[in-house]
Motif scaffolding. Structure first.
Motif, PDB file in Angstrom:
ATOM      1  N   ILE A 110       0.966  -1.364  -0.106  1.00 55.86           N
ATOM      2  CA  ILE A 110       0.127  -0.080  -0.049  1.00 55.86           C
ATOM      3  C   ILE A 110       0.824   1.351   0.026  1.00 55.86           C
ATOM      4  CG2 ILE A 110      -1.672   1.351   1.403  1.00 55.86           C
ATOM      5  CD1 ILE A 110      -2.916  -1.448   2.278  1.00 55.86           C
ATOM      6  N   ASP A 111       2.136   1.243   0.461  1.00 57.31           N
ATOM      7  CA  ASP A 111       2.973   2.328   0.481  1.00 57.31           C
ATOM      8  C   ASP A 111       3.223   3.051  -0.868  1.00 57.31           C
ATOM      9  OD1 ASP A 111       4.716   4.096   1.942  1.00 57.31           O
ATOM     10  OD2 ASP A 111       6.638   2.961   1.010  1.00 57.31           O
ATOM     11  N   TYR A 112       2.920   2.220  -1.908  1.00 55.29           N
ATOM     12  CA  TYR A 112       3.093   2.759  -3.263  1.00 55.29           C
ATOM     13  C   TYR A 112       1.876   3.497  -3.918  1.00 55.29           C
ATOM     14  CZ  TYR A 112       7.032  -0.599  -3.523  1.00 55.29           C
ATOM     15  OH  TYR A 112       8.217  -1.091  -3.343  1.00 55.29           O
ATOM     16  N   VAL A 113       0.734   3.392  -2.926  1.00 56.56           N
ATOM     17  CA  VAL A 113      -0.364   4.270  -3.213  1.00 56.56           C
ATOM     18  C   VAL A 113      -0.165   5.731  -2.937  1.00 56.56           C
ATOM     19  CG1 VAL A 113      -2.920   4.580  -2.791  1.00 56.56           C
ATOM     20  CG2 VAL A 113      -2.036   2.305  -2.747  1.00 56.56           C
ATOM     21  N   GLU A 114      -0.048   6.482  -3.786  1.00 52.82           N
ATOM     22  CA  GLU A 114       0.018   8.043  -3.427  1.00 52.82           C
ATOM     23  C   GLU A 114      -1.187   8.681  -2.981  1.00 52.82           C
ATOM     24  OE1 GLU A 114       1.517   9.629  -7.175  1.00 52.82           O
ATOM     25  OE2 GLU A 114       3.195   8.355  -7.267  1.00 52.82           O
ATOM     26  N   ASN A 115      -2.426   8.624  -3.297  1.00 51.12           N
ATOM     27  CA  ASN A 115      -3.542   9.413  -2.978  1.00 51.12           C
ATOM     28  C   ASN A 115      -3.576   9.043  -1.449  1.00 51.12           C
ATOM     29  OD1 ASN A 115      -6.347   9.269  -2.290  1.00 51.12           O
ATOM     30  ND2 ASN A 115      -6.308  10.622  -4.173  1.00 51.12           N
ATOM     31  N   LYS A 116      -3.455  10.060  -0.462  1.00 52.15           N
ATOM     32  CA  LYS A 116      -3.780   9.762   0.829  1.00 52.15           C
ATOM     33  C   LYS A 116      -4.884   9.034   1.281  1.00 52.15           C
ATOM     34  CE  LYS A 116      -5.059  14.262   2.606  1.00 52.15           C
ATOM     35  NZ  LYS A 116      -4.788  15.270   3.594  1.00 52.15           N
ATOM     36  N   HIS A 117      -6.059   9.432   0.684  1.00 47.68           N
ATOM     37  CA  HIS A 117      -7.291   9.005   1.140  1.00 47.68           C
ATOM     38  C   HIS A 117      -7.573   7.358   0.767  1.00 47.68           C
ATOM     39  CE1 HIS A 117      -8.730  12.846   2.071  1.00 47.68           C
ATOM     40  NE2 HIS A 117      -8.354  13.285   0.979  1.00 47.68           N
ATOM     41  N   VAL A 118      -7.022   7.025  -0.323  1.00 42.21           N
ATOM     42  CA  VAL A 118      -6.706   5.799  -0.712  1.00 42.21           C
ATOM     43  C   VAL A 118      -6.005   4.864   0.009  1.00 42.21           C
ATOM     44  CG1 VAL A 118      -6.432   4.231  -2.426  1.00 42.21           C
ATOM     45  CG2 VAL A 118      -7.429   6.269  -3.171  1.00 42.21           C
ATOM     46  N   PHE A 119      -4.857   5.333   0.407  1.00 43.01           N
ATOM     47  CA  PHE A 119      -3.848   4.827   1.561  1.00 43.01           C
ATOM     48  C   PHE A 119      -4.420   4.717   2.740  1.00 43.01           C
ATOM     49  CE2 PHE A 119      -0.872   5.417   4.851  1.00 43.01           C
ATOM     50  CZ  PHE A 119       0.279   4.636   4.613  1.00 43.01           C
ATOM     51  N   LEU A 120      -5.023   5.556   3.268  1.00 43.05           N
ATOM     52  CA  LEU A 120      -5.710   5.410   4.438  1.00 43.05           C
ATOM     53  C   LEU A 120      -6.855   4.504   4.676  1.00 43.05           C
ATOM     54  CD1 LEU A 120      -6.194   6.589   7.453  1.00 43.05           C
ATOM     55  CD2 LEU A 120      -8.044   8.130   6.417  1.00 43.05           C
ATOM     56  N   THR A 121      -7.740   4.407   3.793  1.00 43.27           N
ATOM     57  CA  THR A 121      -8.714   3.393   3.561  1.00 43.27           C
ATOM     58  C   THR A 121      -8.103   1.829   3.541  1.00 43.27           C
ATOM     59  OG1 THR A 121     -10.089   4.895   2.278  1.00 43.27           O
ATOM     60  CG2 THR A 121     -10.709   2.526   2.138  1.00 43.27           C
ATOM     61  N   LEU A 122      -7.297   1.776   2.593  1.00 41.86           N
ATOM     62  CA  LEU A 122      -6.598   0.478   2.393  1.00 41.86           C
ATOM     63  C   LEU A 122      -5.863   0.058   3.576  1.00 41.86           C
ATOM     64  CD1 LEU A 122      -5.491   0.464  -1.200  1.00 41.86           C
ATOM     65  CD2 LEU A 122      -7.228  -0.625  -0.262  1.00 41.86           C
ATOM     66  N   THR A 123      -5.081   1.004   4.298  1.00 43.62           N
ATOM     67  CA  THR A 123      -4.323   0.752   5.558  1.00 43.62           C
ATOM     68  C   THR A 123      -5.608   0.262   6.722  1.00 43.62           C
ATOM     69  OG1 THR A 123      -2.801   2.055   4.923  1.00 43.62           O
ATOM     70  CG2 THR A 123      -2.885   1.316   7.328  1.00 43.62           C
ATOM     71  N   VAL A 124      -6.549   0.781   6.706  1.00 42.15           N
ATOM     72  CA  VAL A 124      -7.554   0.468   7.796  1.00 42.15           C
ATOM     73  C   VAL A 124      -8.203  -0.643   7.651  1.00 42.15           C
ATOM     74  CG1 VAL A 124      -9.841   1.068   8.450  1.00 42.15           C
ATOM     75  CG2 VAL A 124      -8.341   2.968   8.259  1.00 42.15           C
TER      76      VAL A 124
END
Length: 445
Positions: free
Chosen positions: A122-136
Motif C-alpha cells: 500500500i506504500d506505493y499508493v500516492e493518494n492519501k485517502h486511498v492509502f488510509l482506506t486500504l491501511t484501515v
C-alpha cells in the motif's frame, strides 16, 4: 473468596483431569516432548502476531505525517485492528470446533501474513485517502487474524495437551508480552535499514514461515461435543457476563493509561523522551516476567480471591499514580517521577493476576451452566468471549481515557479509574455472596 480447601480441591480436580486425558490419549509419563513441541509452535505463532501488530507503532505516525494524515487518522488505523479483533473473536469461538483448531490457525496465519505484506504494498499508493482506506482495511484483517490465532491456539493447547490451564494461559500471555517488546525494537531497526515497505515484507514473510511450520506440525484434533451453543447463549450466563465486563474494564484501564501516561510524564513531570521510552518499554518485560507466577497461582486454584485482591490493589495504585488530588493531605500537590514509575510497574505485576485468573473462572462458569468439559467448543467460546471483551476495551479505552484526561486532568482521571476498580472488587464480592446464598454452582460437578 475461596477457602484453602476449595483451592486445593480445584487444583486436584484439574490434575486428575489432565491425568485422565493423558491416559485416554495413550501418553506415557516422562518427557512429553511432543506436547512441548506443540506448545512451542503455538506460542511462536502467538508471539508472531504480537510482533506483527506492534512493529509499526514507532514509525507509522512518521509515515502518516509525511502523507499529511491527522492524529485522528492515525488513531483510526490503530483502532481498526481492535475492531477486527472485537468482531471476529465471537465468530471464531463459535466455529473453531467445526473447522478444527488446526485449520483455523493455518487460515489465521495466511490472513495475518497476507495482510502484513499487503500493508507494505500500500506504500506505493500516492493518494492519501486511498492509502488510509486500504491501511484501515489491512489492519482490520490483521486484527481478525490475531483473534483467530488466540481462540484456536488456546483451544488446541487445552484440548490436545495435558498442561494445566494456568500454564497454557500464562505461556500465551508471556510470549505476547515478549512480542510487544521485540516488535517495536526490530521494526525500528528494519525501518532504518530498509524503509517502510521492507518492514511489512519481513514480518509478513516471518508469519508465512510460521504458518508453514504449523502445516507440518499441528495435529488434527476433532471435537466430540454433542451440543453446540451460540455466543449469545454463553453471554446469558451471569458469571460469563461478569467475566466479559471484567476483561473490558481491565483492557479499558490499560489502554487508557498507555495513551495518557506518556503525555503526563512529558508535560507534568518534565520527563525527556528517553525516560518515557524506558518506562514504557519495561512494561511488557515486567508483565512477561510475572506471568509464570500468575499461572502458578491459577493452577493452585487461587482465582476469585486473586481477582478481588488484584482489583483493590489496582485501585490504590491508581490513586497513587497521579497522585490523586484526594491524597493532597499526604502529598501536598507534589508529583514524583519515581512514584509514577513504581506505580506503572505495579500495574504490570497486578495485571497478570487479573488478566489470567478470570479465564479459569469463565471456563468453570460455562461448564457449570451445561457446556461440555474438555471440549473445543467450550474452550473456543470462552476464548472468543475473552478476546472480544479485550478488543472492545482497547477501542473504548484510548478514546474515553483521552477525553476524560482533557476534561479533568490526569490525576483526577486516574482517581475515577481507581473507583471503577474498587467497584469491580465490590461487584465480584456481591456476585460470590449471591451465588453462595442461592446455591448457584460456579464449578462443574
Amino acid at each position: 473468596m475461596e477457602t484453602e480447601c476449595e483451592c486445593e480441591n480445584e487444583a486436584l480436580l484439574e490434575d486428575s483431569k489432565n491425568q485422565e486425558k493423558a491416559e485416554n490419549t495413550g501418553q506415557k509419563t516422562g518427557f512429553r516432548w511432543k506436547e512441548i513441541a506443540l506448545f512451542l509452535v503455538v506460542l511462536c505463532m502467538q508471539c508472531g502476531t504480537a510482533i506483527s501488530e506492534s512493529f509499526m507503532f514507532p514509525f507509522f505516525p512518521i509515515e502518516a505525517d509525511k502523507r499529511q494524515l491527522t492524529q485522528t487518522h492515525i488513531g483510526l488505523v490503530f483502532s481498526a485492528y481492535e475492531v477486527g479483533r472485537f468482531l471476529t473473536s465471537p465468530i471464531a469461538g463459535s466455529l473453531v470446533a467445526k473447522v478444527t483448531p488446526r485449520a483455523m490457525l493455518i487460515l489465521a496465519g495466511i490472513l495475518s501474513s497476507t495482510a502484513c505484506i499487503a500493508l507494505g504494498l500500500i506504500d506505493y499508493v500516492e493518494n492519501k485517502h486511498v492509502f488510509l482506506t486500504l491501511t484501515v482495511i489491512g489492519r482490520f484483517v490483521a486484527g481478525s487474524g490475531i483473534s483467530m490465532v488466540c481462540v484456536a491456539g488456546t483451544s488446541l493447547l487445552l484440548k490436545a495437551t495435558t498442561f494445566q490451564t494456568g500454564t497454557i494461559v500464562s505461556g500465551i500471555e508471556g510470549v505476547i508480552g515478549g512480542g510487544y517488546i521485540l516488535g517495536p525494537a526490530v521494526g525500528v531497526a528494519i525501518y532504518q535499514v530498509g524503509g517502510y515497505s521492507v518492514c511489512f515484507y519481513a514480518f509478513g514473510g516471518f508469519m508465512a514461515a510460521v504458518t508453514f511450520l504449523q502445516v507440518l506440525t499441528l495435529p488434527d484434533t476433532e471435537d466430540n461435543s454433542k451440543k453446540e451453543k451460540h455466543f449469545f447463549h454463553l453471554m446469558k450466563i451471569p458469571g460469563i457476563a461478569l467475566m466479559f465486563t471484567h476483561y473490558f474494564v481491565v483492557t479499558f484501564g490499560i489502554s487508557a493509561r498507555y495513551v495518557t501516561f506518556p503525555v503526563f510524564l512529558l508535560h507534568s513531570l518534565d520527563s525527556n523522551t528517553t525516560t518515557i521510552a524506558l518506562i514504557m518499554g519495561l512494561s511488557p518485560l515486567i508483565y512477561m516476567a510475572f506471568c509464570p507466577l500468575a499461572g502458578f497461582l491459577m493452577n493452585k486454584g487461587i482465582v476469585y480471591s486473586g481477582i478481588i485482591v488484584g482489583w483493590i490493589l489496582q485501585g490504590f495504585v491508581s490513586l497513587l499514580f497521579g497522585p490523586s488530588p484526594l491524597l493532597n493531605f499526604v502529598f501536598h500537590h507534589n508529583q514524583s517521577l519515581l512514584l509514577s514509575a513504581v506505580c506503572w510497574g505495579m500495574f504490570q505485576v497486578l495485571s497478570t493476576v487479573i488478566y489470567l485468573a478470570p479465564f479459569q473462572v469463565a471456563l468453570n462458569c460455562a461448564q457449570a451452566a451445561g457446556y461440555e468439559k474438555d471440549s473445543i467448543h467450550t474452550y473456543g467460546m470462552v476464548a472468543g468471549m475473552v478476546n472480544s471483551a479485550q478488543g472492545l476495551g482497547s477501542i473504548v479505552g484510548p478514546i474515553a481515557g483521552g477525553a476524560v484526561v482533557e476534561s479533568i486532568g490526569f490525576p483526577w482521571a486516574m482517581s475515577v479509574i481507581a473507583f471503577l476498580y474498587f467497584g469491580m472488587a465490590l461487584l465480584f464480592s456481591i456476585f460470590l455472596l449471591y451465588t453462595k446464598h442461592r446455591k448457584i454452582p460456579l464449578k462443574p460437578p
